[in-house]
Design an enzyme around this catalytic site. Structure first.
Site, short mmCIF file in Angstrom:
data_model
loop_
_atom_site.label_atom_id
_atom_site.label_comp_id
_atom_site.label_asym_id
_atom_site.label_seq_id
_atom_site.Cartn_x
_atom_site.Cartn_y
_atom_site.Cartn_z
N GLU A 126 0.74 -1.17 -0.13
CA GLU A 126 0.03 0.03 0.14
C GLU A 126 0.90 1.32 -0.03
O GLU A 126 1.76 1.38 0.95
CB GLU A 126 -0.76 0.02 1.12
CG GLU A 126 -1.93 1.12 1.26
CD GLU A 126 -2.74 1.19 2.39
OE1 GLU A 126 -3.02 -0.12 2.99
OE2 GLU A 126 -3.16 2.13 2.82
N LYS B 3 -7.10 -0.92 11.78
CA LYS B 3 -6.64 -1.36 10.54
C LYS B 3 -5.43 -0.48 10.10
O LYS B 3 -4.15 -0.78 9.82
CB LYS B 3 -7.45 -1.22 9.59
CG LYS B 3 -7.16 -2.02 7.84
CD LYS B 3 -6.39 -1.02 7.12
CE LYS B 3 -6.03 -1.74 5.95
NZ LYS B 3 -5.18 -1.02 5.06
N ASP C 244 4.94 -14.27 11.60
CA ASP C 244 3.42 -14.58 11.19
C ASP C 244 2.57 -13.51 11.41
O ASP C 244 1.97 -13.14 12.54
CB ASP C 244 3.19 -15.68 12.27
CG ASP C 244 1.79 -16.47 12.00
OD1 ASP C 244 0.84 -15.79 11.29
OD2 ASP C 244 1.63 -17.54 12.59
N HIS D 88 -2.58 10.37 -1.06
CA HIS D 88 -2.74 9.19 -1.96
C HIS D 88 -2.92 9.49 -3.38
O HIS D 88 -2.38 8.80 -4.40
CB HIS D 88 -4.18 8.46 -1.62
CG HIS D 88 -4.12 7.50 -0.35
ND1 HIS D 88 -4.66 6.48 -0.13
CD2 HIS D 88 -3.21 7.56 0.62
CE1 HIS D 88 -4.33 5.80 0.88
NE2 HIS D 88 -3.46 6.34 1.45
#
Ligand code: MEV
Length: 421
Positions: free
Chosen positions: A83, A261, A277, A375
């Site tokens: 991202e 998130k 992991d 972005h």
């Protein structure tokens, strides 16, 4: 010379120059630099030994977040992520944190929980008492499975017994509390759970079914905190905005999922870079966030008396610096060297700082200028490159599209043609 992770203009340098600086900072060898430069550094034969049915490997960009000052020590942070903006955001927030001394961290001992589920127990109260009476014997048997871990100061430290009512009747659940030192620990814990289950069956007269680690590693926690001055954030209005955003996350699971998130953007990128992991981390983080009966933010934000912003994060971090992919993936080993961490606990603490930084950067941007501005620039540049622009031209075409608020390949081609005339 004292090493600093504050490297102004790092993002503007060509890739090779960046690598040179990281090499000097981390003291990388020629071989380690070659590895980072190589596309597909994970050899097929290595990959073939790691999982089943291998036909190739998947690449991801590996970036370096700068500016991290953690407990007074400078760190460059390797982050593997697809991202855009996340690495820049982490670096930016870390730069803001430096003004007030950077991040302070802490962590608990690396304690993992192994669960043994025992079903068909006639008298669960008696079973619980009988298990506890033979605690030392059970712990001894578990520790016999991993003498190396015990020698390093790890091994089973405690045992707990829970009796749970379930849709399939009452069950006894034994928790082995295992200090796994610098490993992620799943293998050691699972082996121990399997080893003690016949003894637990004999003691209780029941049947041992599940014998497996719990990913809710609520005893293996890392935390970090930092103060961000109102000046660097863009004023008291922004401080209030971040605190209000946190209040919404604490009140609303829809926002909280996105808030967390943003935290995991940073945590998981470091985990991927270091061969850890990521699913275990996500599962641990989100179950921990819901542990008090309601899904809650992993970070908290409040305004200080001086009007600055104080942020804190606490989350489980089942991560290792030995074994697993941290050992078998050569790039992960180089990333650990760049990070300069000496223990799994330290790695977890660094991840907490990056999670806090990414959360702050995201929420600050949303509250201040909106997330799309940053972005859009990157998106526009990608579109410009797709339209055939290279080098400086790609930046100029992207800038023009952002100005026009028309970010499309057809428009990029037109602008490119105009510039080329
Ligand atoms: C995007 O990857 C993460 C954010 O949505 C996090 C947030 O909203 O806080 C920007």
């Amino acid at each position: 010379m004292t090493k600093t992770s504050q490297i102004p203009g790092f993002y503007k340098l060509p890739l090779n120059e960046r690598l040179k600086l990281v090499r000097e900072f981390a003291g990388l060898s020629d071989e380690e630099v070659r590895l980072l430069r190589k596309e597909g550094a994970l050899k097929l034969e290595q990959a073939d030994r790691m999982i089943e049915n291998v036909i190739g490997t998947v690449g991801l960009p590996l970036g370096i977040a700068t500016n991290f000052l953690i407990n007074g020590k400078d760190h460059l942070i390797p982050m593997a992520i697809e991202e855009p903006s996340v690495v820049a955001a982490a670096s930016n927030a870390a730069k803001m944190a430096r003004k007030k001394g950077g991040f302070k961290t802490g962590s608990s001992e690396p304690l993992m929980i192994g669960q043994v589920q025992i079903v068909e127990v006639k008298n669960t109260t008696k079973a619980k008492a009988d298990i506890l009476a033979r605690k030392a014997e059970i712990i001894g048997l578990a520790n016999e499975q991993d003498p190396v871990l015990v020698k390093l100061g790890g091994g089973v430290k405690d045992l707990e017994v829970r009796v749970l009512e379930t849709s399939m009747g009452p069950m006894v659940v034994v928790h082995l509390i295992v200090d796994v030192r610098d490993a992620m620990g799943a293998n050691a814990v699972n082996t121990m759970c399997e080893a003690v289950s016949p003894l637990l069956e004999r003691i209780t007269g029941g049947k041992a079914r599940l014998r497996i680690i719990s990913n809710l590693t609520a005893l293996r926690l890392v935390k970090a905190e930092a103060v961000f001055s109102k000046e660097v954030l863009g004023g008291e209005e922004v401080v209030d905005g971040v605190v209000q955003a946190y209040a919404l996350a604490a009140a609303d699971p829809y926002r909280c999922a996105t808030h967390n998130k943003g935290v995991m953007n940073g945590v998981v990128a470091v985990a991927l870079a270091t061969g850890n992991d990521t699913r275990a981390l996500e599962s641990g983080a989100h179950s921990f966030a819901a542990m008090r009966g309601r899904y809650q933010p992993l970070t908290s934000w409040r305004k200080t008396k001086e009007g600055d912003l104080f942020g804190r994060i606490e989350l489980p971090a089942a991560v290792g610096i030995i074994g697993g992919a941290t050992a078998s993936n050569p790039t992960a080993r180089v990333c650990l060297k760049i990070l300069g961490v000496k223990s799994a606990r330290e790695l977890g603490e660094v991840m907490a700082c990056v999670g806090l930084a990414n959360n702050l950067a995201a929420v600050r941007a949303i509250v201040a200028e909106g997330i799309q501005r940053g972005h859009l620039k990157l998106h526009a540049k990608n579109i410009a490159i797709m339209a055939g622009a290279t080098g400086d031209l790609a930046d100029r075409v992207a800038e023009q599209m952002v100005k026009e608020k028309k970010i499309r390949v057809d428009r990029a081609k037109e602008i490119l043609q105009e510039f080329q005339k």
